[in-house]
Design a protein around this motif. Structure first.
Motif, mmCIF file in Angstrom:
data_model
loop_
_atom_site.group_PDB
_atom_site.id
_atom_site.type_symbol
_atom_site.label_atom_id
_atom_site.label_comp_id
_atom_site.label_asym_id
_atom_site.label_seq_id
_atom_site.Cartn_x
_atom_site.Cartn_y
_atom_site.Cartn_z
ATOM 1 N N LYS A 1 -4.873 12.401 15.308
ATOM 2 C CA LYS A 1 -4.380 11.998 13.990
ATOM 3 C C LYS A 1 -5.448 11.235 13.203
ATOM 4 N N THR A 2 -6.465 10.722 13.889
ATOM 5 C CA THR A 2 -7.567 10.031 13.217
ATOM 6 C C THR A 2 -8.314 10.991 12.301
ATOM 7 N N ALA A 3 -8.543 12.210 12.772
ATOM 8 C CA ALA A 3 -9.238 13.212 11.960
ATOM 9 C C ALA A 3 -8.440 13.533 10.704
ATOM 10 N N LEU A 4 -7.123 13.550 10.829
ATOM 11 C CA LEU A 4 -6.272 13.784 9.653
ATOM 12 C C LEU A 4 -6.471 12.686 8.625
ATOM 13 N N ALA A 5 -6.426 11.441 9.081
ATOM 14 C CA ALA A 5 -6.585 10.304 8.166
ATOM 15 C C ALA A 5 -7.944 10.358 7.478
ATOM 16 N N GLN A 6 -8.975 10.729 8.220
ATOM 17 C CA GLN A 6 -10.320 10.830 7.634
ATOM 18 C C GLN A 6 -10.373 11.918 6.565
ATOM 19 N N ALA A 7 -9.535 12.939 6.710
ATOM 20 C CA ALA A 7 -9.489 14.031 5.733
ATOM 21 C C ALA A 7 -8.541 13.708 4.571
ATOM 22 N N GLY A 8 -7.852 12.558 4.661
ATOM 23 C CA GLY A 8 -6.913 12.183 3.606
ATOM 24 C C GLY A 8 -5.577 12.898 3.709
ATOM 25 N N LEU A 9 -5.242 13.335 4.917
ATOM 26 C CA LEU A 9 -3.990 14.055 5.149
ATOM 27 C C LEU A 9 -3.044 13.228 5.997
ATOM 28 N N THR A 10 -1.759 13.393 5.745
ATOM 29 C CA THR A 10 -0.763 12.795 6.619
ATOM 30 C C THR A 10 -0.370 13.833 7.670
ATOM 31 N N TYR A 11 0.213 13.346 8.740
ATOM 32 C CA TYR A 11 0.696 14.238 9.794
ATOM 33 C C TYR A 11 1.744 15.196 9.232
ATOM 34 N N LYS A 12 2.631 14.679 8.393
ATOM 35 C CA LYS A 12 3.676 15.514 7.787
ATOM 36 C C LYS A 12 3.055 16.632 6.950
#
Length: 126
Positions: free
Chosen positions: A44-55
């Motif tokens: 989920k860290t990679a998502l946050a770095q991309a500006g994306l939420t898990y949802k």
């Protein structure tokens, strides 16, 4: 042959049986390591770095292209396919065939809407 630095990043649901089949097939073709395959259920860290939420990432496929731009849905698939043998040959046909991308995106949106229930996963709440 040594793998090169990935050119694009593909965020995928590693717990989705449908997605896993497709991603495994594409990974086998990615002999040059052109794609950084990120399992969003584990990173989920990679998502946050991309500006994306898990949802967000559970609702659509997201890909960071070679220019560090975020692509999603069919455009995301096309971005990944451009990096893979065989697939890269169909991309220009899809991109140049009138209405192909909008029709594919329409179909993808229907699939994405029902993907979680089809695979027995509950809706994602944030």
């Amino acid at each position: 042959m040594a793998a090169s630095k990935p050119k694009v990043t593909c965020f995928h649901d590693g717990e989705c049986p449908i997605c896993t089949i497709e991603i495994k097939a594409m990974k086998r073709l990615d002999k040059h390591g052109n794609v950084n395959w990120v399992d969003i259920t584990r990173d989920k860290t990679a998502l946050a770095q991309a500006g994306l939420t898990y949802k967000q990432a559970m609702e659509r496929l997201y890909v960071i292209d070679e220019n560090q731009q975020l692509q999603s849905g069919v455009l995301g698939f096309l971005t990944v396919w451009k990096q893979l043998p065989y697939y890269r040959r169909v991309v220009p046909m899809i991109e140049n065939l009138p209405l192909a991308v909008p029709i594919m995106e329409f179909c993808y949106r229907i699939f994405a809407r029902y993907r979680l229930p089809l695979t027995g996963k509950p809706p994602i709440k944030e």
